[in-house]
Write a protein that holds these residues in place. Sequence first.
Motif, PDB file in Angstrom:
ATOM      1  N   ARG A  32     -17.512  -7.944  55.261  1.00 45.58           N
ATOM      2  CA  ARG A  32     -17.843  -7.672  53.855  1.00 45.58           C
ATOM      3  C   ARG A  32     -17.379  -6.284  53.436  1.00 45.58           C
ATOM      4  O   ARG A  32     -16.699  -6.125  52.415  1.00 45.58           O
ATOM      5  N   MET A  33     -17.731  -5.273  54.223  1.00 44.99           N
ATOM      6  CA  MET A  33     -17.400  -3.903  53.852  1.00 44.99           C
ATOM      7  C   MET A  33     -15.907  -3.621  54.017  1.00 44.99           C
ATOM      8  O   MET A  33     -15.331  -2.831  53.263  1.00 44.99           O
ATOM      9  N   SER A  34     -15.256  -4.260  54.992  1.00 45.48           N
ATOM     10  CA  SER A  34     -13.814  -4.080  55.162  1.00 45.48           C
ATOM     11  C   SER A  34     -13.074  -4.511  53.903  1.00 45.48           C
ATOM     12  O   SER A  34     -12.147  -3.825  53.446  1.00 45.48           O
ATOM     13  N   ILE A  35     -13.459  -5.645  53.345  1.00 42.25           N
ATOM     14  CA  ILE A  35     -12.821  -6.146  52.128  1.00 42.25           C
ATOM     15  C   ILE A  35     -13.018  -5.167  50.981  1.00 42.25           C
ATOM     16  O   ILE A  35     -12.071  -4.833  50.251  1.00 42.25           O
ATOM     17  N   LEU A  36     -14.234  -4.671  50.825  1.00 42.86           N
ATOM     18  CA  LEU A  36     -14.522  -3.724  49.750  1.00 42.86           C
ATOM     19  C   LEU A  36     -13.710  -2.443  49.916  1.00 42.86           C
ATOM     20  O   LEU A  36     -13.131  -1.922  48.950  1.00 42.86           O
ATOM     21  N   SER A  78      -5.830 -14.543  57.537  1.00 44.22           N
ATOM     22  CA  SER A  78      -5.943 -15.903  58.072  1.00 44.22           C
ATOM     23  C   SER A  78      -7.123 -16.628  57.441  1.00 44.22           C
ATOM     24  O   SER A  78      -7.037 -17.820  57.113  1.00 44.22           O
ATOM     25  N   TRP A  79      -8.232 -15.914  57.287  1.00 43.02           N
ATOM     26  CA  TRP A  79      -9.413 -16.516  56.637  1.00 43.02           C
ATOM     27  C   TRP A  79      -9.061 -16.931  55.217  1.00 43.02           C
ATOM     28  O   TRP A  79      -9.424 -18.024  54.777  1.00 43.02           O
ATOM     29  N   TYR A  80      -8.342 -16.074  54.509  1.00 47.41           N
ATOM     30  CA  TYR A  80      -7.966 -16.387  53.131  1.00 47.41           C
ATOM     31  C   TYR A  80      -7.126 -17.662  53.071  1.00 47.41           C
ATOM     32  O   TYR A  80      -7.389 -18.553  52.249  1.00 47.41           O
ATOM     33  N   TRP A  81      -6.113 -17.749  53.932  1.00 44.90           N
ATOM     34  CA  TRP A  81      -5.257 -18.939  53.901  1.00 44.90           C
ATOM     35  C   TRP A  81      -6.022 -20.184  54.338  1.00 44.90           C
ATOM     36  O   TRP A  81      -5.773 -21.284  53.835  1.00 44.90           O
ATOM     37  N   GLU A 112      -5.489 -17.801  39.234  1.00 44.34           N
ATOM     38  CA  GLU A 112      -6.382 -16.678  39.478  1.00 44.34           C
ATOM     39  C   GLU A 112      -7.561 -17.150  40.321  1.00 44.34           C
ATOM     40  O   GLU A 112      -8.144 -18.205  40.064  1.00 44.34           O
ATOM     41  N   VAL A 113      -7.920 -16.368  41.322  1.00 50.33           N
ATOM     42  CA  VAL A 113      -9.011 -16.741  42.223  1.00 50.33           C
ATOM     43  C   VAL A 113     -10.347 -16.408  41.587  1.00 50.33           C
ATOM     44  O   VAL A 113     -10.530 -15.340  40.998  1.00 50.33           O
ATOM     45  N   ILE A 114     -11.282 -17.344  41.711  1.00 51.71           N
ATOM     46  CA  ILE A 114     -12.651 -17.145  41.243  1.00 51.71           C
ATOM     47  C   ILE A 114     -13.575 -17.193  42.445  1.00 51.71           C
ATOM     48  O   ILE A 114     -13.469 -18.084  43.288  1.00 51.71           O
ATOM     49  N   GLU A 115     -14.493 -16.245  42.530  1.00 53.20           N
ATOM     50  CA  GLU A 115     -15.418 -16.209  43.667  1.00 53.20           C
ATOM     51  C   GLU A 115     -16.299 -17.446  43.635  1.00 53.20           C
ATOM     52  O   GLU A 115     -16.902 -17.774  42.604  1.00 53.20           O
ATOM     53  N   ASP A 116     -16.382 -18.162  44.770  1.00 58.02           N
ATOM     54  CA  ASP A 116     -17.138 -19.413  44.782  1.00 58.02           C
ATOM     55  C   ASP A 116     -18.573 -19.258  45.293  1.00 58.02           C
ATOM     56  O   ASP A 116     -19.336 -20.207  45.263  1.00 58.02           O
ATOM     57  N   THR A 117     -18.937 -18.084  45.784  1.00 56.36           N
ATOM     58  CA  THR A 117     -20.297 -17.751  46.257  1.00 56.36           C
ATOM     59  C   THR A 117     -20.743 -18.541  47.488  1.00 56.36           C
ATOM     60  O   THR A 117     -21.884 -18.409  47.922  1.00 56.36           O
ATOM     61  N   LEU A 120     -21.290 -15.622  51.313  1.00 60.90           N
ATOM     62  CA  LEU A 120     -21.880 -14.461  50.666  1.00 60.90           C
ATOM     63  C   LEU A 120     -21.319 -13.145  51.179  1.00 60.90           C
ATOM     64  O   LEU A 120     -21.366 -12.131  50.476  1.00 60.90           O
ATOM     65  N   HIS A 121     -20.780 -13.125  52.398  1.00 60.20           N
ATOM     66  CA  HIS A 121     -20.250 -11.874  52.947  1.00 60.20           C
ATOM     67  C   HIS A 121     -18.773 -11.671  52.631  1.00 60.20           C
ATOM     68  O   HIS A 121     -18.189 -10.673  53.042  1.00 60.20           O
ATOM     69  N   ILE A 122     -18.181 -12.610  51.883  1.00 62.86           N
ATOM     70  CA  ILE A 122     -16.751 -12.511  51.554  1.00 62.86           C
ATOM     71  C   ILE A 122     -16.568 -12.648  50.054  1.00 62.86           C
ATOM     72  O   ILE A 122     -16.954 -13.652  49.451  1.00 62.86           O
ATOM     73  N   ASN A 123     -15.976 -11.622  49.475  1.00 64.45           N
ATOM     74  CA  ASN A 123     -15.612 -11.652  48.063  1.00 64.45           C
ATOM     75  C   ASN A 123     -14.176 -12.153  47.968  1.00 64.45           C
ATOM     76  O   ASN A 123     -13.229 -11.414  48.233  1.00 64.45           O
ATOM     77  N   GLU A 124     -14.015 -13.420  47.594  1.00 58.62           N
ATOM     78  CA  GLU A 124     -12.688 -14.037  47.593  1.00 58.62           C
ATOM     79  C   GLU A 124     -11.764 -13.418  46.553  1.00 58.62           C
ATOM     80  O   GLU A 124     -10.542 -13.402  46.739  1.00 58.62           O
ATOM     81  N   VAL A 125     -12.319 -12.917  45.458  1.00 56.07           N
ATOM     82  CA  VAL A 125     -11.499 -12.290  44.424  1.00 56.07           C
ATOM     83  C   VAL A 125     -10.842 -11.025  44.972  1.00 56.07           C
ATOM     84  O   VAL A 125      -9.637 -10.808  44.816  1.00 56.07           O
TER      85      VAL A 125
END
Length: 228
Positions: A32-36, A78-81, A112-117, A120-125
Amino acid sequence: MDKLLQGVKIRINDKLFVKDPESSELGKNIIRMSILMINEIGWENFTFKKLGKQIGSNESSIYRYFENKHKLLLYLTSWYWGWMEYHLVLATHSIGNPKVKLLKAIDIITREVIEDTAYLHINEVLLNKIVINEYSKSYLTKEVDAENKEGYFIIYKRMVGRLRDMIKDVNPEYTYPSSLASTILESTLHQHFLKDHFTSITDCNATVTPTQYLTHLVVNTLNQNVNE
């Protein structure tokens, strides 16, 4: 949709991590924090030491999950793909018409990517922005051939394969289905990047989307090949 996705685990090559970050709250917090942080300060300025300070943990605890930050970037992309692949398969599996199926796939990949919730620990946007800005850094390395043999890019390559098969279903006579498929994936990242940073060298803007451009490109390319 969210409830369905909550029961789905995105499978990542276990060689990319020392300990599965999905297995603990600390691991999820690292992700979560790495993405932020990567989105905020960029890949070059991101370090495990800075990450440790943000999550209130020793730097050494992060190394128990990831060998280095390169492996972390490979994990995130990899998680994103994998997440994108799941949406692609879910949205297209019941479509019988090959052309409609391919157009739907292009829409899923390029929109455009929309966060799907659901995670919870990954902000897809934000993760999408990281992939647009940083993905090439995961493979433009001296080690790319060895890492490819280890299967680090298997999900991305699988996405290309899915698109390639859809292209062949639309036009079995088209000569370059793999090249066109990889062009779709690379171009969506590139056009989104140009739209945000180099507006003078792209026609994509607030009213013209990468989806429109790539749909036009693919449809006209395949139709031209049919008519030749």
